[in-house]
Design a protein around this motif. Sequence first.
Motif, PDB file in Angstrom:
ATOM      1  N   ASP A 132      55.404  76.343  89.989  1.00  0.00           N
ATOM      2  CA  ASP A 132      54.449  76.269  88.884  1.00  0.00           C
ATOM      3  C   ASP A 132      54.929  75.449  87.695  1.00  0.00           C
ATOM      4  N   GLY A 133      56.190  75.052  87.691  1.00  0.00           N
ATOM      5  CA  GLY A 133      56.700  74.276  86.567  1.00  0.00           C
ATOM      6  C   GLY A 133      58.202  74.466  86.446  1.00  0.00           C
ATOM      7  N   ILE A 134      58.696  74.265  85.228  1.00  0.00           N
ATOM      8  CA  ILE A 134      60.113  74.478  84.941  1.00  0.00           C
ATOM      9  C   ILE A 134      60.298  75.940  84.548  1.00  0.00           C
ATOM     10  N   PHE A 135      61.313  76.587  85.087  1.00  0.00           N
ATOM     11  CA  PHE A 135      61.581  77.989  84.780  1.00  0.00           C
ATOM     12  C   PHE A 135      62.851  78.122  83.938  1.00  0.00           C
ATOM     13  N   THR A 136      62.942  79.268  83.272  1.00  0.00           N
ATOM     14  CA  THR A 136      64.125  79.502  82.426  1.00  0.00           C
ATOM     15  C   THR A 136      65.394  79.639  83.263  1.00  0.00           C
ATOM     16  N   ALA A 137      65.243  79.903  84.544  1.00  0.00           N
ATOM     17  CA  ALA A 137      66.355  79.881  85.494  1.00  0.00           C
ATOM     18  C   ALA A 137      65.736  79.797  86.879  1.00  0.00           C
ATOM     19  N   ASP A 138      66.551  79.577  87.889  1.00  0.00           N
ATOM     20  CA  ASP A 138      66.033  79.494  89.252  1.00  0.00           C
ATOM     21  C   ASP A 138      65.489  80.864  89.660  1.00  0.00           C
ATOM     22  N   PRO A 139      64.165  80.987  89.920  1.00  0.00           N
ATOM     23  CA  PRO A 139      63.577  82.293  90.232  1.00  0.00           C
ATOM     24  C   PRO A 139      64.163  82.934  91.488  1.00  0.00           C
ATOM     25  N   ARG A 140      64.790  82.158  92.363  1.00  0.00           N
ATOM     26  CA  ARG A 140      65.407  82.759  93.550  1.00  0.00           C
ATOM     27  C   ARG A 140      66.644  83.578  93.159  1.00  0.00           C
ATOM     28  N   ILE A 141      67.239  83.226  92.018  1.00  0.00           N
ATOM     29  CA  ILE A 141      68.421  83.960  91.546  1.00  0.00           C
ATOM     30  C   ILE A 141      68.033  84.968  90.478  1.00  0.00           C
ATOM     31  N   VAL A 142      67.103  84.561  89.613  1.00  0.00           N
ATOM     32  CA  VAL A 142      66.664  85.441  88.533  1.00  0.00           C
ATOM     33  C   VAL A 142      65.172  85.700  88.721  1.00  0.00           C
TER      34      VAL A 142
ATOM     35  N   SER B 199      63.200  87.547  87.302  1.00  0.00           N
ATOM     36  CA  SER B 199      62.448  87.705  86.057  1.00  0.00           C
ATOM     37  C   SER B 199      62.366  86.405  85.247  1.00  0.00           C
ATOM     38  N   ALA B 200      62.756  85.303  85.850  1.00  0.00           N
ATOM     39  CA  ALA B 200      62.688  84.024  85.123  1.00  0.00           C
ATOM     40  C   ALA B 200      61.241  83.700  84.765  1.00  0.00           C
ATOM     41  N   ARG B 201      61.058  83.079  83.596  1.00  0.00           N
ATOM     42  CA  ARG B 201      59.710  82.755  83.127  1.00  0.00           C
ATOM     43  C   ARG B 201      59.446  81.272  83.232  1.00  0.00           C
ATOM     44  N   LYS B 202      58.203  80.912  83.451  1.00  0.00           N
ATOM     45  CA  LYS B 202      57.815  79.514  83.398  1.00  0.00           C
ATOM     46  C   LYS B 202      57.872  79.061  81.946  1.00  0.00           C
ATOM     47  N   VAL B 203      58.418  77.897  81.705  1.00  0.00           N
ATOM     48  CA  VAL B 203      58.488  77.332  80.359  1.00  0.00           C
ATOM     49  C   VAL B 203      57.226  76.496  80.143  1.00  0.00           C
ATOM     50  N   ASP B 204      56.502  76.757  79.041  1.00  0.00           N
ATOM     51  CA  ASP B 204      55.283  75.985  78.786  1.00  0.00           C
ATOM     52  C   ASP B 204      55.584  74.579  78.269  1.00  0.00           C
ATOM     53  N   ARG B 205      56.589  74.504  77.385  1.00  0.00           N
ATOM     54  CA  ARG B 205      56.946  73.208  76.804  1.00  0.00           C
ATOM     55  C   ARG B 205      58.460  73.090  76.774  1.00  0.00           C
ATOM     56  N   ILE B 206      58.954  71.932  77.017  1.00  0.00           N
ATOM     57  CA  ILE B 206      60.394  71.689  76.907  1.00  0.00           C
ATOM     58  C   ILE B 206      60.552  70.237  76.444  1.00  0.00           C
ATOM     59  N   SER B 207      61.508  70.010  75.567  1.00  0.00           N
ATOM     60  CA  SER B 207      61.668  68.628  75.095  1.00  0.00           C
ATOM     61  C   SER B 207      62.334  67.807  76.188  1.00  0.00           C
ATOM     62  N   ASN B 208      62.066  66.535  76.122  1.00  0.00           N
ATOM     63  CA  ASN B 208      62.644  65.624  77.089  1.00  0.00           C
ATOM     64  C   ASN B 208      64.165  65.684  77.065  1.00  0.00           C
ATOM     65  N   GLU B 209      64.704  65.845  75.840  1.00  0.00           N
ATOM     66  CA  GLU B 209      66.156  65.917  75.672  1.00  0.00           C
ATOM     67  C   GLU B 209      66.718  67.150  76.391  1.00  0.00           C
ATOM     68  N   GLU B 210      66.049  68.289  76.209  1.00  0.00           N
ATOM     69  CA  GLU B 210      66.478  69.503  76.894  1.00  0.00           C
ATOM     70  C   GLU B 210      66.350  69.353  78.412  1.00  0.00           C
TER      71      GLU B 210
ATOM     72  N   ALA C 156      70.908  88.158  78.465  1.00  0.00           N
ATOM     73  CA  ALA C 156      71.515  88.213  77.136  1.00  0.00           C
ATOM     74  C   ALA C 156      70.743  87.388  76.114  1.00  0.00           C
ATOM     75  N   PHE C 157      70.099  86.342  76.571  1.00  0.00           N
ATOM     76  CA  PHE C 157      69.354  85.486  75.638  1.00  0.00           C
ATOM     77  C   PHE C 157      67.871  85.828  75.612  1.00  0.00           C
ATOM     78  N   GLY C 158      67.548  86.981  76.162  1.00  0.00           N
ATOM     79  CA  GLY C 158      66.169  87.458  76.055  1.00  0.00           C
ATOM     80  C   GLY C 158      65.168  86.608  76.796  1.00  0.00           C
ATOM     81  N   LEU C 159      65.610  85.991  77.903  1.00  0.00           N
ATOM     82  CA  LEU C 159      64.706  85.100  78.632  1.00  0.00           C
ATOM     83  C   LEU C 159      63.905  85.827  79.718  1.00  0.00           C
ATOM     84  N   ASP C 160      64.304  87.071  80.050  1.00  0.00           N
ATOM     85  CA  ASP C 160      63.620  87.777  81.135  1.00  0.00           C
ATOM     86  C   ASP C 160      62.162  88.024  80.787  1.00  0.00           C
TER      87      ASP C 160
END
Lengths: 424, 424
Positions: free
Chosen positions: A177-187, A189-200, A406-410
């Motif tokens: 569905d897009g870019i996730f906060t981590a690989d959903p196969r490992i995490v 509870s990873a969330r899809k990121v709606d926006r991310i800067s090109n630099e990131e 730890a970074f509240g990404l779940d």
Amino acid sequence: MPLVVQKYGGSSLADAESIKRVARRIVDTRKAGNQVCVVVSAMGDTTDELLELADAVSPAPPQRELDMLLTAGERMSMALVSMAIANLGDSARSFTGSQAGVITDDAHGKARIIDVTPGRITQALADGHIVIVAGFQGVSQNTKEITTLGRGGSDTTAVALAAALDADVCEIYTDVDGIFTADPRIVPSARKVDRISNEEMQEMAASGAKVLMLRCVEYARRFNLPIHVRSSFSYREGTWVYPATVEGEDDVEAPIIAGVAHDRSEAKITVVGVKDTPGSAAAIFTLISEQQVNIDMIVQNVSAVATGRTDVSFTLPKADGQRAVQALQDAKAGLGFESLQYDDQIGKLSLVGSGMRSHPGVSATLFQALADAGINIEMISTSEIRVSVVTNGDLLDDAVRAVHTAFGLDSSEGEAVVYGGTGR
Amino acid sequence: MPLVVQKYGGSSLADAESIKRVARRIVDTRKAGNQVCVVVSAMGDTTDELLELADAVSPAPPQRELDMLLTAGERMSMALVSMAIANLGDSARSFTGSQAGVITDDAHGKARIIDVTPGRITQALADGHIVIVAGFQGVSQNTKEITTLGRGGSDTTAVALAAALDADVCEIYTDVDGIFTADPRIVPSARKVDRISNEEMQEMAASGAKVLMLRCVEYARRFNLPIHVRSSFSYREGTWVYPATVEGEDDVEAPIIAGVAHDRSEAKITVVGVKDTPGSAAAIFTLISEQQVNIDMIVQNVSAVATGRTDVSFTLPKADGQRAVQALQDAKAGLGFESLQYDDQIGKLSLVGSGMRSHPGVSATLFQALADAGINIEMISTSEIRVSVVTNGDLLDDAVRAVHTAFGLDSSEGEAVVYGGTGR
């Protein structure tokens, strides 16, 4: 009329039914009032099947001929997508990389795009056609040979064409569905990121995130082009990879952390007992670079006062590991080190976010989270918007989960916590 | 150094093992002291598989896109053959039809070669490489689109390249030993022909012999190029199709009859009760040609004095039969005929041999042989070196066998009898 460039990967073009579904989607985009230029990969397993055939006739096929063979894959899919569009009553024209004006250097198998001259594409669009272009391929500037771009080449083709055509957006269709906060196969509870800067996104891709390849992101950044990464299996919005706005000015809406990337493809070499004199490290890395090996992280310890010697560790692609070790062994006398350690059971975790610039506590939180999970850190490297650590490979999944939490990404915690750290 | 052009068909390139065998053969030819340029078809069933894919996404795919799809087939086989040659330690370069300078007209799916500009081929040969070229394909002169040449296109590519390169010979490799005096599936005693003139081969191909396509033979004749048709599964000599020497001077060594061809692909239309006035036949055949239908044989009976009307029969490809009948029915009033008869159960037998020119009894022997076998002749047409008859389709095989025997072509009788007939 807006111009949309779309790219469909092999998993979106697995069979005739998938191709018809993609064709429907393309026609819908056209009917919505856009000019549409589509870049396609080879169907599903085609590339693997072609590689098997090549292997059956030659264990080490010449790269020029391998490029000739593999480019047949996109040729098939682009023609089939065009036919499926015609069957829906719209008009499509397919073009090879060469016909589309994708000009590359001469490096067969890993060519780089050096220019795009899309005259035929522009004309076909102006004539009212939907345009289908073979991804992953081009023609070399000097030798006029057919080349392939290597891994992620179709994404790069799409972004390069979008830049050359001055497209409004480049949509990269994939099976997630897009870019996730981590690989959903490992995490999970990873969330899809709606926006991310090109630099990131660039740091994420360089740190092992697989959805977009680094070269494609670099290209989009250079041309200030928005990318929309989304699923070809749904009509949901995916992740927008947006270009930097004003230099140095971050998106204040964005969370501090964009995501946690991981990478298992690297190995670590430690050169033990290097004389701590000017030029010692330079001699080592000159040797390695002569082997055409790209080094990622480097750590040099403080030298022991008693011996005047130090240890230098660096990471490099596993595939190049044995070659680099051999080259160092061969030059042992000249380089004057004591011994070598080689470890290909390492994992790298990277935390990426442009918010780090203004929140200095990120590293401390990261290290604490890993310590709480009982995970030892072997190497550390940082950029302005990234912190990477090397751990034992077996513990990498645990590390990713711990840091993600730890970074509240779940996702169970809702939106990411705006982190206010207290010093690094 | 002699220059040999070789062409390998799909049955010679069925799988990886076949490709390696063909590569060995090519390398042997090179080691024997020749420059070698090879034209390849798509592997075994590739073309059929691609057509199936096309059919699965669109029942009536645009011809431009179909050409783009199908040309992937030769692209794969040429790259694989090149790799297999490299694996034997020799150096090969593959080129698409477009790269090889095969320039065609714009007729997708049935393009005609209008020029060959083989600059890259000549250069690669001069550089010491074996050259592999994709058959069946080219690039259109005006639109720069990828085209395919239609049935037998790879043979035509080979002959056209051989002519453009001024090759010493064009070897057409296939899965049979050469040209036979008749189809061995019908006449088990048919003999391989060692030599046949280009003129005779042209009549054989036009009369239904399948080993070489008519266009390829025409091309070779125009450029005075010898063709050697042989099996890729043995090293035996095949059939030499030699160019005409001096105009009107036959090869005195050659047997009178080159072979018996047959054709089941035609149908017969009889227009009954046509007014026997100037222009009546012209009106019929103008109408048919407007339908883009190629007519083969035409017979017009003597008109009956009482009615001033006659019957006109002609043969045409079965595939065009219903269209022609419909066009005639629609124009019945204007053409003023009484009725139509349509028969798609006919067979055509053709006896070909340049020796006929000087031996006028050939037709009589042919008719007698058919009469003795109880086979009725429905139509007759002749050229200088050919006699064709139309029979009932069910009797065609018997007819071929009877004629083959009557002219002493059966292998059990040794060399063909030199026939001295007594008037026609």
